[in-house]
Design an enzyme around this catalytic site. Structure first.
Site: not given
Length: 284
Positions: A246-247
């Site tokens: 989850p950047c």
């Protein structure tokens, strides 16, 4: 993605940008709908389909103050505590079931030589997505507006691999994250091509809870490289697996959303979608 889906996505992206730029004015449904040339009722429907929440709720939870409040929360949330004490719910964090395995030095050096890679295109709440996998796990997940460009990028990442257009169990498991109760998901395995530092950064991203945000500086501190914010940002920008790693949960220290490999509007929508899932019971 169909032509109509593309039109709807562009309209919602425009609406997101308008809300983001004018959140202090608290624009109502009619005002935002007018900006994208839709009736309020139709706009409400397609916005909810794409963002996973209503325009009003999205406005409430994607304001600058929301981002700042999330950044201030250092302690485990009630949802995290509930899970740790055995009360699992749909807020299960995917760092609990996503496992990373780095490619061997030989695989990394030789551009995927002797690797067989399956790939497929699928629909997601955030547009069309290319998913690719080796015999060990997911090696790529990327949102795309153009299949040919997406496939060319994949081939460039693994120039010596053999490619097969087919969906397999790894891909099915990964894609189920968008529509299943997270407590029902099996362990999702990733098989990634990256340096030791990149793998370390990507693993740290998995520790950011769903519905929360972090900054480049905080991530640098957590991996023991407090002065390496820029290097951390570069590694985040090289993330090969959208959403699963989850950047999109990393924003600027000022509270601004910042850039995203697959578009800042899509990033904004993801944050809203996750916030709605976690905090829906708190919405007015």
């Amino acid at each position: 993605m169909s032509v109509q889906d593309q039109i709807d996505y562009q309209r919602i992206a425009k609406a997101i940008e308008y809300i983001r730029s004018n959140f202090k004015l608290q624009p109502n449904l009619d005002e935002v709908a007018e900006k994208v040339n839709l009736s309020p009722a139709h706009f409400q429907k397609i916005f909810t389909d794409w963002a996973g929440t209503s325009p009003k709720k999205f406005l409430q939870f994607i304001s600058l103050e929301h981002a700042k409040n999330l950044l201030k929360e250092e302690k485990a949330s009630l949802f995290d505590t509930a899970y740790e004490t055995g009360f699992s719910s749909t807020s299960r964090l995917h760092d609990l079931f996503v496992k990373i395995e780095g490619m061997s030095p030989a695989e990394y050096k030789h551009g995927g030589k002797n690797l067989n890679i399956n790939y497929s295109f699928s629909e997601s709440p955030f547009g069309e997505v290319l998913t690719a996998s080796t015999e060990k796990g997911i090696c790529c997940m990327a949102f795309t507006e153009n299949k040919e460009n997406a496939l060319r990028d994949l081939l460039n990442k693994f120039p010596n691999a053999s490619f097969f257009e087919t969906i397999d169990e790894f891909q099915t498991s990964a894609l189920s994250i968008f529509h299943k109760d997270w407590t029902e998901l099996n362990t999702i395995k990733l098989h990634l091509k990256g340096t030791d530092f990149q793998l370390k950064v990507w693993e740290s991203l998995l520790k950011i809870p769903m519905g929360k945000l972090s900054t480049y500086g905080k991530l640098a501190e957590r991996i023991g490289s407090a002065k390496a914010s820029r290097a951390v940002g570069t590694a985040i920008g090289s993330n090969p697996v959208a959403f699963l790693i989850p950047c999109h949960r990393v924003i600027q220290s000022t509270g601004k959303i910042g850039g995203y490999m697959w578009g800042s509007d899509r990033k904004q929508m993801m944050i809203g979608w996750e916030s709605a899932k976690i905090y829906s019971d708190k919405l007015i």
